[in-house]
Design a protein around this motif. Structure first.
Motif, PDB file in Angstrom:
ATOM      1  N   VAL A  72      12.143  -2.167   6.403  1.00 16.54           N
ATOM      2  CA  VAL A  72      11.166  -3.160   6.834  1.00 16.54           C
ATOM      3  C   VAL A  72      10.179  -3.394   5.698  1.00 16.54           C
ATOM      4  O   VAL A  72       9.599  -2.439   5.182  1.00 16.54           O
ATOM      5  CB  VAL A  72      10.394  -2.685   8.082  1.00 16.54           C
ATOM      6  CG1 VAL A  72       9.427  -3.766   8.558  1.00 16.54           C
ATOM      7  CG2 VAL A  72      11.338  -2.299   9.197  1.00 16.54           C
ATOM      8  N   VAL A  73       9.988  -4.634   5.307  1.00 18.97           N
ATOM      9  CA  VAL A  73       8.997  -4.978   4.279  1.00 18.97           C
ATOM     10  C   VAL A  73       7.821  -5.640   4.977  1.00 18.97           C
ATOM     11  O   VAL A  73       7.954  -6.738   5.536  1.00 18.97           O
ATOM     12  CB  VAL A  73       9.595  -5.894   3.205  1.00 18.97           C
ATOM     13  CG1 VAL A  73       8.501  -6.365   2.249  1.00 18.97           C
ATOM     14  CG2 VAL A  73      10.686  -5.155   2.432  1.00 18.97           C
ATOM     15  N   ILE A  74       6.695  -4.957   4.962  1.00 17.78           N
ATOM     16  CA  ILE A  74       5.537  -5.364   5.753  1.00 17.78           C
ATOM     17  C   ILE A  74       4.564  -6.178   4.917  1.00 17.78           C
ATOM     18  O   ILE A  74       4.141  -5.744   3.837  1.00 17.78           O
ATOM     19  CB  ILE A  74       4.805  -4.129   6.311  1.00 17.78           C
ATOM     20  CG1 ILE A  74       5.768  -3.249   7.111  1.00 17.78           C
ATOM     21  CG2 ILE A  74       3.620  -4.552   7.168  1.00 17.78           C
ATOM     22  CD1 ILE A  74       5.194  -1.895   7.467  1.00 17.78           C
ATOM     23  N   ARG A 116       0.800  -1.228   0.000  1.00 21.31           N
ATOM     24  CA  ARG A 116       0.000   0.000   0.000  1.00 21.31           C
ATOM     25  C   ARG A 116       0.826   1.268   0.000  1.00 21.31           C
ATOM     26  O   ARG A 116       0.264   2.364   0.007  1.00 21.31           O
ATOM     27  CB  ARG A 116      -0.947  -0.005   1.197  1.00 21.31           C
ATOM     28  CG  ARG A 116      -2.023  -1.069   1.094  1.00 21.31           C
ATOM     29  CD  ARG A 116      -3.210  -0.743   1.951  1.00 21.31           C
ATOM     30  NE  ARG A 116      -2.894  -0.844   3.378  1.00 21.31           N
ATOM     31  CZ  ARG A 116      -3.761  -0.507   4.344  1.00 21.31           C
ATOM     32  NH1 ARG A 116      -4.950  -0.028   4.025  1.00 21.31           N
ATOM     33  NH2 ARG A 116      -3.420  -0.645   5.595  1.00 21.31           N
ATOM     34  N   GLY A 117       2.159   1.139   0.004  1.00 24.79           N
ATOM     35  CA  GLY A 117       2.971   2.348  -0.032  1.00 24.79           C
ATOM     36  C   GLY A 117       4.259   2.199   0.739  1.00 24.79           C
ATOM     37  O   GLY A 117       4.626   1.093   1.172  1.00 24.79           O
ATOM     38  N   ARG A 156      -0.298  -5.457  11.095  1.00 26.57           N
ATOM     39  CA  ARG A 156       0.968  -4.990  10.543  1.00 26.57           C
ATOM     40  C   ARG A 156       0.696  -3.930   9.479  1.00 26.57           C
ATOM     41  O   ARG A 156      -0.039  -4.183   8.524  1.00 26.57           O
ATOM     42  CB  ARG A 156       1.736  -6.159   9.906  1.00 26.57           C
ATOM     43  CG  ARG A 156       2.174  -7.230  10.869  1.00 26.57           C
ATOM     44  CD  ARG A 156       2.879  -8.373  10.136  1.00 26.57           C
ATOM     45  NE  ARG A 156       1.980  -9.061   9.223  1.00 26.57           N
ATOM     46  CZ  ARG A 156       1.256 -10.124   9.527  1.00 26.57           C
ATOM     47  NH1 ARG A 156       1.318 -10.624  10.748  1.00 26.57           N
ATOM     48  NH2 ARG A 156       0.464 -10.683   8.641  1.00 26.57           N
ATOM     49  N   SER A 157       1.305  -2.761   9.621  1.00 26.74           N
ATOM     50  CA  SER A 157       1.118  -1.694   8.645  1.00 26.74           C
ATOM     51  C   SER A 157       2.110  -0.576   8.920  1.00 26.74           C
ATOM     52  O   SER A 157       2.710  -0.520  10.007  1.00 26.74           O
ATOM     53  CB  SER A 157      -0.312  -1.120   8.713  1.00 26.74           C
ATOM     54  OG  SER A 157      -0.509  -0.416   9.929  1.00 26.74           O
ATOM     55  N   ILE A 158       2.250   0.320   7.959  1.00 29.63           N
ATOM     56  CA  ILE A 158       3.095   1.499   8.161  1.00 29.63           C
ATOM     57  C   ILE A 158       2.495   2.374   9.253  1.00 29.63           C
ATOM     58  O   ILE A 158       3.226   2.938  10.087  1.00 29.63           O
ATOM     59  CB  ILE A 158       3.258   2.260   6.835  1.00 29.63           C
ATOM     60  CG1 ILE A 158       4.169   1.457   5.891  1.00 29.63           C
ATOM     61  CG2 ILE A 158       3.853   3.652   7.076  1.00 29.63           C
ATOM     62  CD1 ILE A 158       4.319   2.046   4.515  1.00 29.63           C
ATOM     63  N   ASP A 159       1.172   2.502   9.271  1.00 26.66           N
ATOM     64  CA  ASP A 159       0.531   3.288  10.335  1.00 26.66           C
ATOM     65  C   ASP A 159       0.887   2.735  11.718  1.00 26.66           C
ATOM     66  O   ASP A 159       1.127   3.506  12.659  1.00 26.66           O
ATOM     67  CB  ASP A 159      -0.989   3.269  10.159  1.00 26.66           C
ATOM     68  CG  ASP A 159      -1.463   4.226   9.070  1.00 26.66           C
ATOM     69  OD1 ASP A 159      -0.608   4.911   8.457  1.00 26.66           O
ATOM     70  OD2 ASP A 159      -2.678   4.262   8.812  1.00 26.66           O
ATOM     71  N   THR A 160       0.918   1.412  11.838  1.00 30.49           N
ATOM     72  CA  THR A 160       1.268   0.813  13.132  1.00 30.49           C
ATOM     73  C   THR A 160       2.702   1.133  13.512  1.00 30.49           C
ATOM     74  O   THR A 160       3.002   1.403  14.686  1.00 30.49           O
ATOM     75  CB  THR A 160       1.036  -0.703  13.088  1.00 30.49           C
ATOM     76  OG1 THR A 160      -0.369  -0.955  12.936  1.00 30.49           O
ATOM     77  CG2 THR A 160       1.507  -1.366  14.369  1.00 30.49           C
ATOM     78  N   GLU A 220      -7.710  -0.477  15.214  1.00 26.23           N
ATOM     79  CA  GLU A 220      -7.706  -0.368  13.757  1.00 26.23           C
ATOM     80  C   GLU A 220      -9.100  -0.098  13.236  1.00 26.23           C
ATOM     81  O   GLU A 220      -9.295   0.644  12.284  1.00 26.23           O
ATOM     82  CB  GLU A 220      -7.155  -1.663  13.154  1.00 26.23           C
ATOM     83  CG  GLU A 220      -6.697  -1.557  11.721  1.00 26.23           C
ATOM     84  CD  GLU A 220      -5.853  -2.747  11.329  1.00 26.23           C
ATOM     85  OE1 GLU A 220      -4.723  -2.532  10.878  1.00 26.23           O
ATOM     86  OE2 GLU A 220      -6.325  -3.898  11.492  1.00 26.23           O
ATOM     87  N   GLN A 221     -10.078  -0.732  13.860  1.00 28.00           N
ATOM     88  CA  GLN A 221     -11.454  -0.602  13.404  1.00 28.00           C
ATOM     89  C   GLN A 221     -12.358  -0.181  14.560  1.00 28.00           C
ATOM     90  O   GLN A 221     -12.208   0.895  15.112  1.00 28.00           O
ATOM     91  CB  GLN A 221     -11.925  -1.931  12.784  1.00 28.00           C
ATOM     92  CG  GLN A 221     -11.131  -2.382  11.566  1.00 28.00           C
ATOM     93  CD  GLN A 221     -11.246  -1.430  10.387  1.00 28.00           C
ATOM     94  OE1 GLN A 221     -12.231  -0.705  10.265  1.00 28.00           O
ATOM     95  NE2 GLN A 221     -10.238  -1.417   9.523  1.00 28.00           N
ATOM     96  N   GLN A 222     -13.253  -1.085  14.959  1.00 30.25           N
ATOM     97  CA  GLN A 222     -14.255  -0.763  15.958  1.00 30.25           C
ATOM     98  C   GLN A 222     -13.680  -0.810  17.367  1.00 30.25           C
ATOM     99  O   GLN A 222     -12.692  -1.478  17.637  1.00 30.25           O
ATOM    100  CB  GLN A 222     -15.459  -1.721  15.857  1.00 30.25           C
ATOM    101  CG  GLN A 222     -15.181  -3.125  16.362  1.00 30.25           C
ATOM    102  CD  GLN A 222     -14.450  -3.990  15.351  1.00 30.25           C
ATOM    103  OE1 GLN A 222     -14.085  -3.532  14.281  1.00 30.25           O
ATOM    104  NE2 GLN A 222     -14.251  -5.253  15.707  1.00 30.25           N
ATOM    105  N   ALA A 223     -14.340  -0.087  18.266  1.00 35.99           N
ATOM    106  CA  ALA A 223     -13.928  -0.089  19.671  1.00 35.99           C
ATOM    107  C   ALA A 223     -14.355  -1.395  20.336  1.00 35.99           C
ATOM    108  O   ALA A 223     -15.276  -2.076  19.900  1.00 35.99           O
ATOM    109  CB  ALA A 223     -14.552   1.097  20.390  1.00 35.99           C
ATOM    110  N   LEU A 224     -13.672  -1.730  21.412  1.00 36.89           N
ATOM    111  CA  LEU A 224     -14.002  -2.915  22.198  1.00 36.89           C
ATOM    112  C   LEU A 224     -15.018  -2.556  23.276  1.00 36.89           C
ATOM    113  O   LEU A 224     -15.074  -1.412  23.732  1.00 36.89           O
ATOM    114  CB  LEU A 224     -12.745  -3.473  22.859  1.00 36.89           C
ATOM    115  CG  LEU A 224     -11.687  -4.080  21.954  1.00 36.89           C
ATOM    116  CD1 LEU A 224     -10.458  -4.458  22.784  1.00 36.89           C
ATOM    117  CD2 LEU A 224     -12.220  -5.307  21.247  1.00 36.89           C
TER     118      LEU A 224
END
Length: 637
Positions: free
Chosen positions: A227-229, A42-43, A78-82, A123-127
């Motif tokens: 790092v290659v994610i 994704r980038g 796993r992501s760049i945002d993380t 990442e998505q919905q709250a717990l």
């Protein structure tokens, strides 16, 4: 005979580098501002961008109430945002605590209550958790763009905690291991077990909650590498192979199980690697020898270490000439590490004899989160050090020192086992089962009767009147809310009584022996034949080879003891044998051969893929077992 006190092979217990993760990363960003720090489908992001975006988010986190030493839970993939989020938490003085939704809501809630975090980033919905602020990481990154790009000046120290990762516990309650900045730095700066440099391009496919991710992320980043994610929640051999080739990855870490699968199914995909690390369980000597023959330009490293000593304690770079007979050694202490081989009374043992591996040095964790009694039990004063502050972690692993100085893993003397690279306390699984309202008693054993495949087997004694048809499903469903997926028994047997040995204890040896004999005796009875010699027949033959037994076309493969790693292997073999191309998620979505064949016969490949995607969460949970890290809770042996 020589007596082993402290092993200092290579750089061994030499002084580890100083500094915090943010300090070192800032120096790298100034030195290589335009170099790519992380890449994914994704980038990508440069070191300069990673530096200023994490500075911005760190400032926002401080405004949200994150103080020095405060825990921030990461419920992200796993992501760049993380990566930005992790770095920002550390820059704010916080402690990141990655959790995985595959652990089950009860286990996640328990960990969060243990930690009392200042914030949860999702990442998505709250717990459904009251009293703790939750925010979406993506929203926070957008909001942080209004903040200054200048770094905070907090005067952080290397002894401050950097992250918390949870491992299994013998009581069924996981324990959080608190790891300081200095331990991360000791692992990846001036490393002597592999080359880490600006030329390093390292695969990041381990889950964040598995401490292999510590090496995969900070190894490249703190050395100017890349790092290659792999962002896929569900991995396959194909995806790993594609990623290695597309991004010219030259360094990768795999659990022992995944290493074996890659060597068996796609050794060609490993040809671009210059360093291949494997561990988390005992390596198969045959697979190591095959990899050595197929990868003449690749250094193969057997890595050993508990989470409590930050990913690796010992490493063994396998010599081209081999290591002699027996198992692949775990090698020598890495830089900044002390290793002592001691008796049960903490006395040195002679070389060549078994003793407990006790680890010390700069990689040692600070202890267990909010568990002072357990910390005092497992992290003890080093009786052989001149430094009164020196401590040792008692690993519970028994080893011996060979005549060439290399350390050889011999096993454990408790009921802790490794399944797909994950440390599992069988007593903890038993304890959780015994608390189930429909069970009078339970026993759990590990079976290795199917070659390299390990499976957890549970023997359940129902309470009177509770032996209904859905008992097994209900017990497993409740267990999944408490334990990581790797700890869930793959074979269940209902028994009237649990046999006792002459000492009045449960005779687990007899239980396992009777199970294996019964399976061998009745293995072929009542099995549905395949209707043709098409795909179903081929799939059946592949699964029979993987499981070492005849396979009923109607049976759920997981109920037969299939593991997620075997799903990966089956996926690769089915594609090779049939010429079909399909995502590995299809196997998880249709886990019986008959169901899988029916779907192939009755639906287009596109509709199959859509059906598989609709089961994303269930598949992610199942696949979490495949990595140890394609997901894991801890790393040990």
């Amino acid at each position: 005979m020589a007596r082993t006190v402290v092993l200092k092979e290579g750089s061994g217990s030499g002084a580890a580098p100083h500094g915090t993760v943010p300090e070192i990363l800032q120096r790298i960003a100034r030195r290589f501002p335009e170099a790519v720090a992380a890449n994914s489908e994704r980038g990508q992001i440069t070191f300069a961008e990673l530096d200023f975006r994490s500075n911005q988010l760190a400032r926002l986190l401080v405004k949200r109430g994150v103080e020095v030493g405060a825990i921030v839970v990461l419920l992200t993939g796993r992501s760049i945002d993380t990566l930005i989020g992790m770095t920002a938490i550390l820059k704010a003085g916080g402690v990141y605590m990655p959790l995985d939704l595959g652990q089950g809501l009860e286990a996640i809630n328990s960990a969060i209550l243990d930690a009392r975090p200042a914030l949860i980033l999702t990442e998505q919905q709250a717990l459904p958790i009251d009293g703790i602020e939750q925010r979406r990481l993506g929203d926070e990154l957008n909001a942080a763009r209004q903040e200054s790009v200048e770094p905070l000046s907090l005067g952080l120290m290397p002894s401050l905690p950097a992250y918390v990762m949870f491992t299994s516990g013998s009581t069924g309650r996981p324990k959080g291991v608190v790891v300081p900045h200095r331990a991360i730095v000791r692992l990846v700066v001036d490393a002597d077990f592999m080359t880490l440099s600006p030329a390093t391009v390292m695969l990041h496919a381990a889950p964040l909650a598995f401490d292999a991710s510590t090496l995969e992320i900070w190894g490249p980043l703190l050395n100017g590498g890349q790092v290659v994610i792999v962002e896929d929640a569900v991995l396959s051999v194909d995806r790993i192979a594609e990623t290695l080739k597309r991004f010219s990855v030259n360094a990768a870490w795999f659990t022992a199980g995944l290493f074996h699968v890659m060597v068996d199914e796609r050794p060609d995909a490993l040809s671009g690697l210059t360093t291949l690390l494997a561990g988390g369980d005992v390596l198969s000597p045959a697979h190591v020898r095959r990899a050595m023959a197929l990868l003449p330009d690749c250094a193969i490293v057997n890595g050993y270490g508990p989470t409590e000593n930050t990913t690796f304690t010992c490493c063994y770079s396998v010599p081209r000439a081999g290591w002699g007979d027996g198992p692949v050694p775990i090698g020598f202490p890495i830089s900044g590490t002390d290793v002592r081989i001691l008796s049960d009374t903490l006395e040195p043992v002679p070389d060549g004899e078994d003793g407990q591996l006790c680890a010390g040095g700069s990689g040692l964790a600070l202890g267990y989160l909010n568990r002072p009694e357990l910390t005092a039990e497992k992290f003890v004063v080093d009786p052989w050090s001149d430094d009164p502050a020196a401590r040792l972690y008692l690993t519970g692993d028994y080893v011996r020192r060979r005549s060439d100085g290399a350390i050889e893993f011999r096993g454990r003397r408790d009921r802790q086992v490794k399944v797909n690279g994950v440390r599992i306390e069988l007593d903890g699984v038993e304890q959780a089962l015994r608390q189930d309202p429909v069970l009078a008693d339970a026993a759990v054993v590990l079976s290795s009767d199917r070659g390299d495949v390990k499976r957890i087997v549970a023997f359940l004694k129902p309470r009177s009147g509770d032996a209904g048809g859905d008992l097994e499903a209900g017990v497993i469903r409740r267990l999944k809310d408490q334990l990581p997926v790797q700890a869930i028994p793959s074979t269940i047997r209902i028994v009237d009584e649990l046999p006792l040995n002459k000492n009045g204890k449960i005779d687990r040896t007899k239980l396992l022996k009777d199970l294996i004999e019964a399976e061998q005796l009745h293995g072929d009875a009542g099995y549905e034949e395949f209707s043709d010699v098409g795909v179903g027949s081929i799939v059946g033959e592949i699964w029979a080879a993987l499981l070492g037994r005849a396979v009923d076309a109607r049976s759920n493969l997981f109920d037969l003891g299939a593991t997620s790693l075997q799903m990966i292997a089956a996926h690769e073999r089915i594609q090779a044998a049939t010429g079909l191309r399909f995502p590995v998620t299809d196997l998880f979505a249709h886990p019986s051969i008959a169901e899988f064949q029916a779907c192939l016969d009755g639906a287009s490949h596109r509709s199959l893929a859509i059906a598989g995607a609709a089961r994303g969460r269930r598949q992610r949970r199942a696949m979490n077992a495949a990595y140890g890290a394609i997901d894991v809770r801890s790393h040990h042996a």
